[in-house]
Design an enzyme around this catalytic site. Structure first.
Site, mmCIF file in Angstrom:
data_model
loop_
_atom_site.group_PDB
_atom_site.id
_atom_site.type_symbol
_atom_site.label_atom_id
_atom_site.label_comp_id
_atom_site.label_asym_id
_atom_site.label_seq_id
_atom_site.Cartn_x
_atom_site.Cartn_y
_atom_site.Cartn_z
ATOM 1 N N TRP A 54 67.380 -7.044 -25.772
ATOM 2 C CA TRP A 54 66.271 -7.936 -24.646
ATOM 3 C C TRP A 54 67.418 -8.658 -23.976
ATOM 4 O O TRP A 54 67.377 -9.551 -22.887
ATOM 5 C CB TRP A 54 65.200 -8.690 -24.155
ATOM 6 C CG TRP A 54 64.348 -7.214 -24.679
ATOM 7 C CD1 TRP A 54 63.314 -7.379 -26.779
ATOM 8 C CD2 TRP A 54 63.543 -6.338 -24.053
ATOM 9 N NE1 TRP A 54 62.511 -6.141 -26.151
ATOM 10 C CE2 TRP A 54 62.964 -5.406 -25.299
ATOM 11 C CE3 TRP A 54 63.942 -5.577 -23.163
ATOM 12 C CZ2 TRP A 54 62.315 -4.477 -25.615
ATOM 13 C CZ3 TRP A 54 63.715 -4.226 -22.524
ATOM 14 C CH2 TRP A 54 62.678 -3.378 -23.861
ATOM 15 N N THR A 98 70.406 -10.218 -21.047
ATOM 16 C CA THR A 98 71.194 -9.840 -20.045
ATOM 17 C C THR A 98 72.526 -9.649 -19.920
ATOM 18 O O THR A 98 73.271 -10.540 -20.919
ATOM 19 C CB THR A 98 71.165 -10.880 -19.087
ATOM 20 O OG1 THR A 98 68.902 -10.363 -18.507
ATOM 21 C CG2 THR A 98 71.064 -10.158 -17.643
ATOM 22 N N GLN A 113 50.771 -1.718 -0.139
ATOM 23 C CA GLN A 113 49.600 -1.203 0.499
ATOM 24 C C GLN A 113 49.459 -1.692 1.290
ATOM 25 O O GLN A 113 49.322 -0.321 2.402
ATOM 26 C CB GLN A 113 48.417 -2.289 -0.306
ATOM 27 C CG GLN A 113 47.177 -1.624 0.587
ATOM 28 C CD GLN A 113 46.684 -0.512 -1.064
ATOM 29 O OE1 GLN A 113 47.142 -0.207 -1.992
ATOM 30 N NE2 GLN A 113 45.527 0.808 -0.572
ATOM 31 N N GLU A 156 62.072 -14.952 -20.124
ATOM 32 C CA GLU A 156 62.444 -16.074 -20.580
ATOM 33 C C GLU A 156 60.704 -16.764 -20.865
ATOM 34 O O GLU A 156 60.236 -17.966 -20.069
ATOM 35 C CB GLU A 156 62.561 -17.015 -18.904
ATOM 36 C CG GLU A 156 64.283 -16.324 -19.431
ATOM 37 C CD GLU A 156 65.097 -16.935 -18.598
ATOM 38 O OE1 GLU A 156 64.864 -18.544 -18.441
ATOM 39 O OE2 GLU A 156 66.209 -17.151 -17.732
ATOM 40 N N SER A 166 54.049 -15.322 -19.234
ATOM 41 C CA SER A 166 52.818 -15.378 -18.345
ATOM 42 C C SER A 166 51.865 -16.499 -19.411
ATOM 43 O O SER A 166 51.773 -17.389 -19.295
ATOM 44 C CB SER A 166 51.661 -14.862 -17.550
ATOM 45 O OG SER A 166 52.561 -14.884 -16.261
#
Length: 380
Positions: free
Chosen positions: A157, A159, A337, A364, A367
């Site tokens: 993963w 970058t 929406q 990074e 949550s």
């Protein structure tokens, strides 16, 4: 909290980043997204404009700016394309930031000018296939052999894991689970045994390259160590404190892009003989979106102010990253929406904001990890 910055200069920098995004990025957004093209030439152009060494001092070829300017640049780019915003954030705060914060004078002079100018693209390797949040169990090992360390293992993963010219890699040099048993190394592309692995096929952020880095008996001279042996994990936690401000700014930029597109569309789209913005269901949704963005930006600015003043930013950066990333998903969902069926198509911009936003709640530090960081600090 009062934010100390030159508002006139900040406005000029904001306009510069906005103009750059409109000229160099917007015409290609969906083209790059569709084929997962990482625009290396654009990274070089970003460097020429001073966007890849934002907080790097002038003496090392950087722009010599502060964190308020830095988050402004990321926001403006992310309003057009989250992928490019992510690449700018990762290059600045991770690889470049790590060398700036912990490199010796020789390392700074060698690498920072190339990174700040965009001549070289930077990568940063902490995560592994089986160690995401649980970095203490990393299996990427560096064993000492005379004046060299022999690096074996993989990072995932990452970058710019394939196209990066130089990477800061954290590897285990001590015992498993020892927070003082990991070391940060600077590894240049082309070093024997350093190879790129699989490039990920992602839901969003598709123009920002995410790939494995593989190390097979990769010999790294001890002069490439950042700081001291055993400091790598502790350094990484400090780098992530700043990196979370970047992701928070990225989140705000994506949310702003989705919100601004929604306001424009709601004024143009007619139903029942009037623009849909005149209906309370839509106008209240826009009010909620604007309020969430405002709150998120204040958290980002608070963290940036603390970072500028070299104060501890662990809680504030985690709060900013947690809240901004979550509202980015909420705002982009509301945007789809508001657009209705058109929001579900690639002919309109909000479906991409919707896809890009989700990464912000994961990269990074998820949550859930942010809540862990915040609660631990609160309960000390």
């Amino acid at each position: 909290m009062a934010f100390e910055t030159n508002l006139e200069n900040l406005e000029l920098i904001k306009q510069s980043a906005k103009d750059f995004a409109e000229q160099y990025i917007r015409p290609h957004v969906m083209e790059w997204d569709e084929v997962q093209h990482f625009p290396i030439d654009l990274m070089h152009e970003l460097g020429k404009h001073g966007f890849l060494g934002v907080v790097v001092p002038h003496e090392y070829g950087g722009s010599g700016l502060g964190y308020h300017e830095y988050v402004t640049i990321i926001e403006e780019i992310a309003k057009v394309c989250g992928s490019i915003g992510l690449s700018v954030a990762a290059h600045n705060s991770l690889c470049t930031g790590h060398i700036l914060m912990f490199g010796n004078e020789e390392q700074k002079k060698k690498y920072l000018p190339k990174l700040a100018s965009g001549e070289w693209i930077g990568a940063w390797g902490l995560t592994e296939p089986n160690t995401g949040s649980d970095a203490g169990r990393m299996q990427c090992v560096a064993q000492k052999d005379g004046d060299y360390y022999v690096l074996n293992g993989a990072k995932s993963w990452i970058t710019h894991g394939k196209s990066g010219n130089v990477a800061v890699v954290i590897a285990r040099t001590g015992e498993l689970l020892d927070s003082r048993g990991m070391t940060a190394f600077i590894v240049e592309r082309g070093t024997p045994g350093f190879n790129a692995g699989k490039k990920e096929n992602k839901l969003g952020m598709r123009a920002s390259e995410t790939a494995e880095m593989i190390f097979d008996n990769c010999r790294i001279h001890q002069s490439q160590i950042l700081g001291e042996v055993g400091e790598g994990f502790v350094q990484s936690l400090k780098i992530l404190d700043g990196g979370r401000i970047s992701i928070a700014a990225l989140s705000v930029g994506i949310a702003k892009g989705a919100y601004e597109a929604s306001v424009k569309y709601s004024k143009e789209r007619q139903q029942f003989g009037q623009p849909i913005s005149s209906f309370q269901a839509i106008s209240f949704k826009l009010a909620d979106m604007a309020t969430k963005i405002e709150a998120a930006e204040l958290l980002v600015r608070q963290a940036a102010e603390l970072k500028n003043n070299h104060k501890k930013v662990t809680v504030q950066s985690a709060m900013a990253k947690y809240y901004a990333s979550e509202i980015s998903v909420q705002v982009s969902t509301d945007a789809v929406q508001i657009f209705g069926g058109y929001g579900y198509t690639k002919d309109f911009p909000v479906e991409k904001f919707y896809r890009d936003s989700k990464l912000c709640t994961i990269g990074e530090g998820t949550s859930e990890i942010q809540k862990l960081v915040i609660s631990r600090e609160l309960l000390k």
